[in-house]
Write an enzyme that holds these catalytic residues in place. Structure first.
Site, PDB file in Angstrom:
ATOM      1  N   ALA A  30      -5.813   5.560  -0.315  1.00  9.03           N
ATOM      2  CA  ALA A  30      -5.426   4.127  -1.174  1.00  9.03           C
ATOM      3  C   ALA A  30      -5.047   4.434  -2.570  1.00  9.03           C
ATOM      4  CB  ALA A  30      -6.978   3.566  -1.348  1.00  9.03           C
ATOM      5  N   SER A  31      -4.184   3.596  -2.998  1.00  8.02           N
ATOM      6  CA  SER A  31      -3.581   3.521  -4.233  1.00  8.02           C
ATOM      7  C   SER A  31      -4.375   3.851  -5.419  1.00  8.02           C
ATOM      8  CB  SER A  31      -2.561   2.646  -4.483  1.00  8.02           C
ATOM      9  OG  SER A  31      -3.365   1.374  -4.299  1.00  8.02           O
ATOM     10  N   LYS A  55      12.233   7.544  -2.199  1.00  9.16           N
ATOM     11  CA  LYS A  55      13.142   7.112  -3.355  1.00  9.16           C
ATOM     12  C   LYS A  55      13.559   5.853  -3.366  1.00  9.16           C
ATOM     13  CE  LYS A  55      15.159  11.809  -2.568  1.00  9.16           C
ATOM     14  NZ  LYS A  55      14.413  12.133  -1.219  1.00  9.16           N
ATOM     15  N   GLU A  60      -1.592   3.941   8.768  1.00 10.44           N
ATOM     16  CA  GLU A  60      -1.370   5.253   8.878  1.00 10.44           C
ATOM     17  C   GLU A  60      -2.408   6.074   9.643  1.00 10.44           C
ATOM     18  OE1 GLU A  60       0.603   5.411   4.373  1.00 10.44           O
ATOM     19  OE2 GLU A  60      -1.331   6.258   4.721  1.00 10.44           O
TER      20      GLU A  60
END
EC number: 3.2.2.-
Length: 275
Positions: free
Chosen positions: A151-152, A181, A217
């Site tokens: 998790a971010s 990118k 994911e």
């Protein structure tokens, strides 16, 4: 214990007690009948009027006692019959309740089996989709040692330090901050990262459990693991066994590293030793 079972037990005890009472009264009744019979014989063989009168009184008492006992036994028999009827009714209700419980268990087992079948089909479909995506792309695909699913909110507190420690040890990491990118398709790159990583590190935390993208994911990693293409390596970050088990029982059973027990460097070394 259900109310049916408790009533069945109670009635069986009461019927047993009444039968014991009836058995005692039957013994008394036989004694009264025996006394009446002996008195009758004595009257027939008596030679004096006084003896006849005495035995006649005994016969009357024995007859009265026998009649009273007979009435009492009849009352007991009626009570036994009433309670036997109630017992039969409760037993029928208990049987029906047991049947319904068995049916409910069977339905629940079928539901779980259907859910498992659907989940397995979803995982197979996800695996097929990732393979198709990987085959369709014309880009050069880089291979990685580890894919990190997280998790971010856990980046600054743990994940960034873990990635740095692994890179210092020479591991190749698929980590969104380094790998993606400008202009990249997020979903395509994630699928490529999943398909081309030897191991999938999953940082399990409260934030992870509440996010949809990390869960996707994890489904992808599970599909890869079932296909024998990767292995899931769980790291517990400030969570308990019960919390992990509520999120995923299969993950809770895996041997995991724990940030509460090991430093970032120790965790990185253990992970790197698997390459």
């Amino acid at each position: 214990m259900s109310s049916y079972s408790s009533n069945i037990d109670r009635l069986q005890r009461e019927i047993a007690r009444l039968k014991a009472d009836d058995s005692r009264e039957m013994s008394k009744e036989k004694q009264a009948q025996s006394k009446a019979h002996k008195a009758q014989q004595a009257i027939s063989s008596a030679k004096s009027l006084s003896t006849q009168k005495s035995k006649m009184s005994e016969l009357e008492r024995a007859t009265r006692d026998g009649a009273a006992i007979g009435k009492k036994r009849a009352d007991i028999a009626k009570k036994i019959a009433d309670k036997a009827k109630q017992l039969s009714s409760y037993q029928a209700k208990q049987f029906k309740a047991d049947e319904q419980a068995v049916k409910k268990v069977a339905q629940e087992q079928k539901r779980l089996s259907d859910e498992r079948t659907k989940h397995e089909a979803f995982i197979k479909q996800s695996l097929s989709s990732m393979r198709t995506t990987a085959s369709a792309t014309m880009e050069a695909e880089e291979e990685y040692d580890f894919f990190i699913s997280h998790a971010s909110e856990d980046k600054e507190a743990f994940v960034q330090d873990l990635v740095a420690a692994l890179r210092d040890l020479g591991a190749k990491i698929f980590y969104d901050a380094y790998t993606l990118k400008v202009g990249d398709s997020l979903r395509r790159k994630i699928d490529q990262g999943l398909a081309n990583s030897k191991f999938g590190i999953v940082v399990l935390s409260e934030h992870f459990f509440s996010k949809q993208w990390p869960a996707r994911e994890l489904d992808g990693l599970t599909a890869m693991e079932i296909g024998g293409q990767t292995r899931i390596l769980p790291i517990w970050h400030k969570v308990s066994y019960d919390e992990v088990r509520r999120f995923s029982p299969s993950l809770a059973d895996k041997v995991a590293l724990n940030t509460s027990l090991k430093s970032v460097e120790e965790i990185a070394k253990e992970l790197h030793s698997l390459i």
